[in-house]
Design a protein around this motif. Sequence first.
Motif, mmCIF file in Angstrom:
data_model
loop_
_atom_site.group_PDB
_atom_site.id
_atom_site.type_symbol
_atom_site.label_atom_id
_atom_site.label_comp_id
_atom_site.label_asym_id
_atom_site.label_seq_id
_atom_site.Cartn_x
_atom_site.Cartn_y
_atom_site.Cartn_z
ATOM 1 N N UNK A 71 -7.777 -6.561 21.851
ATOM 2 C CA UNK A 71 -7.722 -8.019 21.849
ATOM 3 C C UNK A 71 -7.332 -8.542 20.473
ATOM 4 N N UNK A 72 -7.955 -8.003 19.438
ATOM 5 C CA UNK A 72 -7.663 -8.426 18.070
ATOM 6 C C UNK A 72 -6.214 -8.120 17.692
ATOM 7 N N UNK A 73 -5.709 -6.971 18.133
ATOM 8 C CA UNK A 73 -4.320 -6.607 17.842
ATOM 9 C C UNK A 73 -3.336 -7.556 18.526
ATOM 10 N N UNK A 74 -3.583 -7.861 19.784
ATOM 11 C CA UNK A 74 -2.657 -8.690 20.555
ATOM 12 C C UNK A 74 -2.524 -10.098 19.976
ATOM 13 N N UNK A 75 -3.588 -10.599 19.376
ATOM 14 C CA UNK A 75 -3.582 -11.984 18.914
ATOM 15 C C UNK A 75 -3.404 -12.126 17.405
ATOM 16 N N UNK A 76 -3.238 -11.004 16.696
ATOM 17 C CA UNK A 76 -3.066 -11.070 15.240
ATOM 18 C C UNK A 76 -1.688 -11.620 14.868
ATOM 19 N N UNK A 77 -1.633 -12.285 13.742
ATOM 20 C CA UNK A 77 -0.359 -12.741 13.181
ATOM 21 C C UNK A 77 0.429 -11.543 12.669
ATOM 22 N N UNK A 78 -0.272 -10.593 12.078
ATOM 23 C CA UNK A 78 0.298 -9.329 11.618
ATOM 24 C C UNK A 78 -0.849 -8.343 11.446
ATOM 25 N N UNK A 79 -0.487 -7.053 11.368
ATOM 26 C CA UNK A 79 -1.483 -5.996 11.219
ATOM 27 C C UNK A 79 -1.173 -5.192 9.964
ATOM 28 N N UNK A 90 3.803 -4.981 11.767
ATOM 29 C CA UNK A 90 2.861 -4.027 11.182
ATOM 30 C C UNK A 90 3.296 -3.639 9.779
ATOM 31 N N UNK A 91 2.354 -3.661 8.841
ATOM 32 C CA UNK A 91 2.553 -3.143 7.485
ATOM 33 C C UNK A 91 1.655 -1.929 7.334
ATOM 34 N N UNK A 92 2.246 -0.776 7.040
ATOM 35 C CA UNK A 92 1.508 0.480 6.991
ATOM 36 C C UNK A 92 1.298 0.915 5.552
ATOM 37 N N UNK A 93 0.045 1.080 5.159
ATOM 38 C CA UNK A 93 -0.318 1.399 3.779
ATOM 39 C C UNK A 93 -0.241 2.898 3.530
ATOM 40 N N UNK A 94 0.951 3.429 3.692
ATOM 41 C CA UNK A 94 1.222 4.843 3.470
ATOM 42 C C UNK A 94 2.650 4.995 2.977
ATOM 43 N N UNK A 95 2.953 6.153 2.421
ATOM 44 C CA UNK A 95 4.314 6.410 1.950
ATOM 45 C C UNK A 95 5.166 7.085 3.007
ATOM 46 N N UNK A 96 4.540 7.495 4.123
ATOM 47 C CA UNK A 96 5.269 8.077 5.230
ATOM 48 C C UNK A 96 4.478 7.827 6.498
ATOM 49 N N UNK A 97 5.140 8.016 7.636
ATOM 50 C CA UNK A 97 4.444 7.875 8.909
ATOM 51 C C UNK A 97 5.009 8.867 9.912
ATOM 52 N N UNK A 98 4.151 9.333 10.800
ATOM 53 C CA UNK A 98 4.602 10.200 11.883
ATOM 54 C C UNK A 98 5.275 9.394 12.985
ATOM 55 N N UNK A 99 5.122 8.072 12.936
ATOM 56 C CA UNK A 99 5.728 7.186 13.942
ATOM 57 C C UNK A 99 6.940 6.478 13.332
#
Length: 361
Positions: free
Chosen positions: A267-275, A293-302
């Motif tokens: 629910x929180x994800x669906x209604x967030x302005x950004x994650x 989405x902003x990901x706090x990593x230098x790489x991602x598996x996705x």
Amino acid sequence: MKVLTVAGTRPQLVKVAPVSRELRKYVKEILVNTGQHYDYNMAGIFFDELHIPKPDYDLGIGSASHGKQTGEMLKKIEEVIFQEKPDAVLVYGDTNSTLAGALAASKLHIPLIHVEAGLRSYNKKMPEEINRVLTDHISNLLFAPTEKAVENLRKESIIENVFNVGDVMYDAFLYNSALAEKKYSLKKFDLESKKYLLATIHRAENTDSREHLLAIFKSFAELGDIVFLPLHPRTKHKLEEYGLTEIVQRADNIKIVEPVSYLEMLLLEKHAKAIVTDSGGVQKEAYFAKVPCLTLRTETEWVETVEVGCNRLVNPLEEDLAKVIQQFQPTDFSIPLYGDGKASEKIAKIIVNFLSENSHL
């Protein structure tokens, strides 16, 4: 036929739910909960919300160093395998529970099935990367969520019994997001739709660095938006250890709560302005929910989410996180990156065929 499923963390329980519903149509499933996430709000509540059958074995391992935790799991899972004599062991993802289940099966010559195979961040400093690589290389049946994951396996000469079925987390999202809307309301959290940022922080590369945590929370404090943060126990402990709690408390816009349930998180994800997150699962759920989405990593598996412009990697030590959040404009959410929502059904049928054809293994 009997399949022994090993799980133990929040994301794994999310994946178990849809697969178990399909798998139990054809075989007897024995569910082992390692207890890697041992707090009720972090794990136990999922058995209630997602209608996951009560575990046949609850190992209660709890928190420990990587080596000790994995060793204890390996010992106890092996005991369960001796007791149950399954035709296959099924593991998910890239946690210590995954590796322990994989090693136990491999050493006892039990066919090993890996759901979410082929993911690579190519950062071997991440424990998860080691876990997923080792598990893939000893698996007998591998279910990849994307074509990129299939390519990663091919590069490592893993080509036999590899299937791109789509992502079981998308199955879970479709099944549970409507239920979340019916069961919960943003009023519980005193939030309004699209007027807050949702944040999750738990990975060691962020929590084990005072500099990283300081940079992240200073950026949060600079934002005009509410930052809603269900706080992981590890992150809470590190904020206290590093003496950063006061900075968080002074920021009127940072709203910290205890870990929320899976349905509440949807629910929180669906209604967030950004994650803003360092979680692999939340990155995908942001894409499913069509939220930047902003990901706090230098790489991602996705990597697919980054390639289509809906997710952006951010190093909080090298970039102004607050500025990036304010300026990021995602592109197209319409590309079906993770299948058609029927991965669990495909997985169950392939497992049955595999076990029928390989009963000699």
